[in-house]
Design a protein around this motif. Sequence first.
Motif, short mmCIF file in Angstrom:
data_model
loop_
_atom_site.label_atom_id
_atom_site.label_comp_id
_atom_site.label_asym_id
_atom_site.label_seq_id
_atom_site.Cartn_x
_atom_site.Cartn_y
_atom_site.Cartn_z
N GLU A 205 37.12 42.31 28.89
CA GLU A 205 38.05 42.60 29.98
C GLU A 205 38.51 44.04 29.86
OE1 GLU A 205 39.96 38.09 30.31
OE2 GLU A 205 41.04 39.66 29.24
N LEU B 178 35.83 42.01 34.50
CA LEU B 178 35.68 40.81 33.69
C LEU B 178 34.19 40.52 33.59
CD1 LEU B 178 36.78 38.28 32.25
CD2 LEU B 178 37.04 37.21 34.50
N LYS C 233 41.03 39.09 35.00
CA LYS C 233 41.15 38.55 33.65
C LYS C 233 40.97 37.04 33.70
CE LYS C 233 44.23 42.10 31.75
NZ LYS C 233 45.50 42.35 31.03
#
Length: 589
Positions: A487, A492, A535
Motif C-alpha cells: 500500500e 493497493l 487500502k
Amino acid sequence: MRYTVSVLDAHAHLFEVALQVAQPAKNQRLSLPVWIPGSYLVREFSQHLQQLRAWQNDQPVPVKQLDKHRWQVRAEAGAPLELRYQIYAFDASVRTAFLDASRGFFNATSLCLRVLGQEDVAHALEIAPGTATVGWQVATGLTPLKVDAAGFGHYLAENYDELADCPVEMGRFWSARFTAGGVEHRFVISGAGEWLDGERLIEDTRRICETQIAFWHGQQPPPFSRYVFMLHASADGYGGLEHRNSTALICQRADLPRPPAPGEKPAALKATDGYTTLLGLISHEYFHTWNVKRLRPAEFTRYDYDRENHTELLWFFEGFTSYYDDLMLRRAGLIDDATYLQLVAKAINQVQQTPGRLVQTVAEASFDAWVKYYRVNENTPNATVSYYTKGALVALCLDLTLRAEGHGSLDAVMRELWQRCEGGPMREADLLRALKRLGQRSYEGEIAAWVHSTDELPLSSLLQGLGAKVAHDKAPLAQQLGVRVSETGGALVVKTVLRGGAAEAAGMAAGDEWLGVEFASSASDAPPEAWRIHKLDEIPALRARRVQLTALLSRDKRLVRCVLTWPTASHAVRLGVEDATRLATWLAA
C-alpha cells in the motif's frame, strides 16, 4: 600471501587490491569465491572485479580467464608474482563490499583472490588509506601486526578461511569497548546520529554477551580472544552476518536507542520496538559464534567457495539460533515474560500463515536455501517454509518436551553437542544421540515428524504445560482474504495470493492493482454499488454484512472483475502469562 587493500576512488566506489605471491606454482591459478559463508546464495562476486594484471621479475605476464571466477597466470614457479586489480564496491549489505566518501566495508570473499593450492599458508593483509577521507579509522577481527592509532596497517590471518571470515569496517564511526567473559569486545557504529544512547546499547549488549558465554561455558572463557560488532545504521535496512570473532550488522537508524528525557527512566522494551528487534539481531549473530561458526554442519567442515555447499541442517543452525536469540534477551533481563511470549506468538503466526509449511519440510527448506530461500517470488509463501522460523519452533518443541518430561532441557543438549563434537562438525545423528542420552529415550519420532514431514507442531499443548496462556484473535484482514499486499503511493497492489484462500478462489493474481470493490444492490432493479479503495482496511466498513463482493482490478492495463466470497474468519495465536512460576523454570533458566 600478501594483500594490500586501499581506497582508489571513493566517488567511483573502487578499491584497489595488490596481491603478492611469494612462491607461485607454474601457471598459477586463482579464483574469487562465488558465495560467502552464512549467506546461502551464489552471488558471483567476480562481476565486480576489473583490470586484473600480473607481473613477475618486473615484467608483465599474461592472465587468462578460465571461467566466471577463475584465472590462470602464465607464471614461472618460484619467482615472486604480483597482481593488481580493482573491485567495484557499492553494495551496502553485510555480504559484499561498499565504498563511498562516508565509509568503506568489505569481506575478503569479495576482494581477495584465492591462490589455489596455497589456501592454508598464512595470509597477510595491509589496509592502506589510499585516497580515503581524512580521519577514517579501521575495525576488524583480524590479528593486528603493525597498525597505527586509526587501525590502518598490517594484519595476519592463519589461512584464507580466516581472512574470509573477518570483515573490515572503515570510516568515521562511533566506537566503544566493554569486557564480557574476560574478553574485550568492541562495538563500532557507522551512520549513527548524535542522539545515540551509546551507554545503554553497550550495557545491553554486554548483558547479552555475558549471558551467552555463561550458557555455553559457565565460568570458562569463550573460544575467542577478542570480538568486534560492526553496525551500519541506515535509513531503511536490516540484516546481519556472523563471523568467528565478529559480526556485521545493519539496522534502521530509528531503531538505535535514544537517551531518555531528563528525569525519565529508559522505557521498558516491547515486542514491537525497533530497538528490541536490534537487540534480537545482536543476540542472534553472537550466538552464531558457537552455533554454525564452530559447531557446524559436517558438510561445512571445509568450505568450497566455488559452488553451493548443501546441507539439510540449517533448521538446526539457523532455526535453533533463532530460538535462542530472543530467549537470551529474556534471560539477560532485557525483556519480561509477556514480551518474550509475544515474540514467540509472532513466530508461530508467521509459520501458520505460510501455506508452504504443508508443502516443504524444514529439512528440505534447508537444502533448497540456495535456490528458494534467497530467491523470493510471488509464490514463495505457497511453496516454502522458513528454516529460521519453523526451525525455531522445532527447538521450542524439543525444549518444552524435555522440560515437561523432567529430563533437562535443550540448553543441556546444546552443551552436550558442543562437547561431543568438540566445537566442530556435527550431523543429525549427533543431535539424536544427545537427545537420547539426556532425554532418556529416543527422539527419532519427533525429529521425523517435526523436521522431515509437514506435520503440524504440538505448540499449544506444550506451551500451556509450561505456564503460558494460549488464546486466539481474529487474523489480520489480508490473512483472512488470502493475500499479501503493498500500500504505497496510494496504490493497493496484490503481491502474493496465498494457496487455498478466498483471493485464489476468486481468480486474483500477484501484480493486480486493486482499484475498488463492487456490491450487488439489495434491490433487483438498482445498479451495483461500487467504491474506490486505496487500502485493504477500507473494505470491511464498505462490506457491512454482505458475504460477496466483486473486486475491481487492473491487470496488464485491463480492468478485471473477480467475485470474492468473504471467508470464515481465521485466527492468530496470542500468548500470555498463565503461571509465572512454571514459566520461570523455562525462561529464567
